[in-house]
Design an enzyme around this catalytic site. Structure first.
Site, PDB file in Angstrom:
ATOM      1  CG  HIS A 159       8.299  -1.527   1.574  1.00 17.84           C
ATOM      2  ND1 HIS A 159       9.500  -0.892   1.814  1.00 17.84           N
ATOM      3  CD2 HIS A 159       7.361  -0.543   1.534  1.00 17.84           C
ATOM      4  CE1 HIS A 159       9.297   0.418   1.918  1.00 17.84           C
ATOM      5  NE2 HIS A 159       8.009   0.663   1.755  1.00 17.84           N
ATOM      6  N   GLY A 203       3.126   5.869   6.993  1.00 27.66           N
ATOM      7  CA  GLY A 203       4.585   5.877   6.895  1.00 27.66           C
ATOM      8  C   GLY A 203       5.103   6.002   5.482  1.00 27.66           C
ATOM      9  CG  ASP A 263      14.351   0.245   0.482  1.00 30.64           C
ATOM     10  OD1 ASP A 263      13.136   0.502   0.440  1.00 30.64           O
ATOM     11  OD2 ASP A 263      15.190   1.013   1.019  1.00 30.64           O
ATOM     12  CG  HIS A 280       6.770   2.304  -2.581  1.00 36.13           C
ATOM     13  ND1 HIS A 280       6.282   3.590  -2.623  1.00 36.13           N
ATOM     14  CD2 HIS A 280       7.236   2.115  -1.322  1.00 36.13           C
ATOM     15  CE1 HIS A 280       6.459   4.168  -1.437  1.00 36.13           C
ATOM     16  NE2 HIS A 280       7.027   3.289  -0.623  1.00 36.13           N
TER      17      HIS A 280
END
Ligand code: AMP
Ligand code: ZN
Length: 113
Positions: free
Chosen positions: A101, A92, A29, A99
């Site tokens: 995280h 959020g 990221d 995706h």
């Protein structure tokens, strides 16, 4: 093709890749929220978990196994890690390409903010 993660998956936009398979890509990221913060995406454009359909079952399974593989490669399988899938505005989600995280490298608090 305007989707930023489709462009990352195709290689058009550079990323620091951790792993890639036929169906998923993992990369660091840009704005890490933990010492380890990797995103795992399907190459196929699926907008979110909310948009996932039964025909996506195999790639969703691969995505989760890729998260495990990332944790193993980055040596946090034992210490632990968190997999987060932000979905929709209240979830959020800011990039409308599904995706996961993978966050690790520090103690992560609960509940999330
Ligand atoms: P979310 O808020 O769950 O949609 O997560 C989107 C994530 O994508 C954020 O953590 C961003 O920092 C990250 N991000 C956006 N653009 C890039 C990029 N070009 N390379 C790597 N990460 C990115
Ligand atoms: Zn996309």
């Amino acid at each position: 093709m305007s989707c930023i993660f489709c462009r990352i998956a195709s290689g058009e936009i550079p990323s620091h890749r951790v792993l890639e398979t036929e169906n998923v890509v993992a990369f660091h990221d840009l704005s890490p929220q933990a010492p380890i913060h990797v995103l795992v995406i399907p190459r196929a454009h699926i907008e979110s978990v909310g948009a996932a359909q039964p025909e996506h079952a195999a790639v969703l399974g691969e995505l989760l196994l890729a998260c495990r593989q990332v944790a193993e490669q980055l040596r946090v399988l034992e210490s632990g890690f968190r997999v987060v899938l932000n979905t929709g505005p209240n979830g959020g989600q800011t990039v409308p390409h599904l995706h996961a995280h993978v966050l690790a490298g520090r103690h992560l608090t609960w509940p999330p903010g």
